[in-house]
Design an enzyme around this catalytic site. Structure first.
Site: not given
Ligand code: ADP
Ligand code: MG
Length: 385
Positions: A35-37, A164, A176
């Protein structure tokens, strides 16, 4: 129980009025250790989980992209020619950002056909299981196939990260997407964040009668952004003061010298990263030589380091980890960036329900909200279904 793949096909037909020509899926992930690596160019060991995001896709005659999701009401639509990172908003920035990011890796947006995409998922959103990488990886693999780009999975992981970083605007690493694209059943992905070399490491959980329990505390990462930035800054400061490019270049033997040169707080931040890198290496070796029964202490040590040295835990996570340890888990640790989110516990399958009851009880006793708990298995990476 309805299958998420059928749901996606049905959603596609209802939204776009014709049948999807294919379905792709990609899993969420959990980080076993490390983690955080990542931003310190060190090691991580995530695994793909049995929760997936599914993309149903159909080709179009024109040069338009349309994306819809079971999670959203509106359908986003954009001509391929207008795909620019700054123009993409909301959840649609993830799939559309991937389409743009593919153009940065060779896709000719002036030549590929338009597509309709419908997305459904059983990856919990925002629980630290990377629903974002799941959606990026599923869309990247789908478009790579239908646009016949021939990109390999490591490149597709870079594509997801680029989407992203640039289209969504989240400064995340490549862990990820690597887990979501390279994961295999009952295995973890050992990733070197400097070279981006990766190896699949067998977990052997099922044969050992072990399971991984996710304990989502439901505590939101209220200090996450500021805390994350502050930790990164401490790591950079530590590396600079010690004269190395990144903390990856230090080993446990360097810590004695670091203690004399750094202020106490910076030293403890550095010590977390340096010892955590070593714990990832030790976990990989232990899995290979002794099996998963033997990694519990490494998970516990990782948690203690995040709690005491890196200071990114919260009372709910500490309670989950302590209660798990006292009720049959071999090891437990918070997972993800910290300041809330989830913990994982490695435990004998037969002890899981006892563990859940104990954790529920402990949370109630402390007046904490009830955590969400579920078992995950290590699953295969992105595929065409
Ligand atoms: P996580 O820890 O789940 O990755 P994030 O904030 O990085 O959290 O990503 C979540 C975001 O990704 C959601 O708010 C949405 O914008 C997008 N997302 C993830 N899955 C979906 C989905 N099945 N349909 C639409 N948007 C999604
Ligand atoms: Mg995420």
């Amino acid at each position: 129980m309805s299958d998420i793949r059928d749901d996606a096909r049905r959603g596609f037909a209802e939204t776009f009025g014709h049948e999807a020509s294919g379905v792709w899926s990609a899993p969420g992930r959990v980080n076993l250790i490390g983690e955080h690596t990542d931003y310190n160019l060190g090691f991580v060991l995530p695994l793909a989980i049995n929760r997936r995001t599914v993309v149903a896709l159909g080709l179009r005659e024109d040069r338009v992209l349309r994306v819809a999701s079971a999670f959203a009401d509106e359908v986003a639509e954009i001509p391929l020619a207008q795909l620019v990172p700054g123009e993409l908003e909301g959840w649609a920035a993830y799939p559309l950002g991937v389409a743009w990011a593919l153009s940065q890796h060779g896709a000719d947006l002036a030549a590929v056909p338009g597509v309709d995409l419908f997305i459904d998922s059983d990856v919990p959103v925002g629980a630290g299981l990377s629903s974002s990488a799941a959606i990026e990886s599923a869309v990247a693999l789908a478009l790579n196939d239908v646009w016949r780009l021939g990109l390999d999975r490591r490149t597709l992981a870079r594509v997801g990260q680029l989407a992203e970083n640039e289209a969504v605007g989240a400064p995340t690493g490549i862990m990820d997407q690597s887990a979501s694209l390279l994961g295999e059943t009952d295995a973890a992905v050992f990733l070197d964040c400097r070279t981006l070399d990766s190896q699949v490491v067998d977990l052997g959980l099922e044969a050992a009668g072990l399971a991984i329990l996710i304990i989502d505390t439901g505590v939101s990462h209220s200090h996450a952004t500021g805390g994350y930035g502050a930790r990164r800054a401490s790591c950079e400061k530590g590396a600079q003061m010690l004269g190395v490019e990144s903390l990856r270049d230090l080993t446990v033997d360097d810590l004695e010298r670091a203690r004399t040169l750094l202020d106490d707080e910076t030293f403890r931040r550095v010590r977390h990263v340096v010892t955590e890198n070593q714990r990832v290496l030790d976990t990989v070796r232990t899995l290979r030589e002794q099996g998963p029964e033997a990694i519990g202490e490494l998970l516990d040590a990782s948690h203690a380091s995040m709690r005491d040295d890196f200071e990114i835990s919260v009372p709910e996570l500490d309670l989950a980890v302590e209660t798990a340890g006292a009720n049959g888990a071999l090891g437990a640790r918070m997972t993800g960036g910290g300041f809330g989110g989830a913990a994982i516990a490695l435990a004998p399958t037969h002890a899981i329900s006892r563990l859940q009851v104990a954790i529920d009880g402990a949370f109630a006793e402390h007046g904490f909200g009830q955590p969400e708990m579920f078992v995950v298995t290590a699953s295969h990476g992105a595929v065409r279904e």
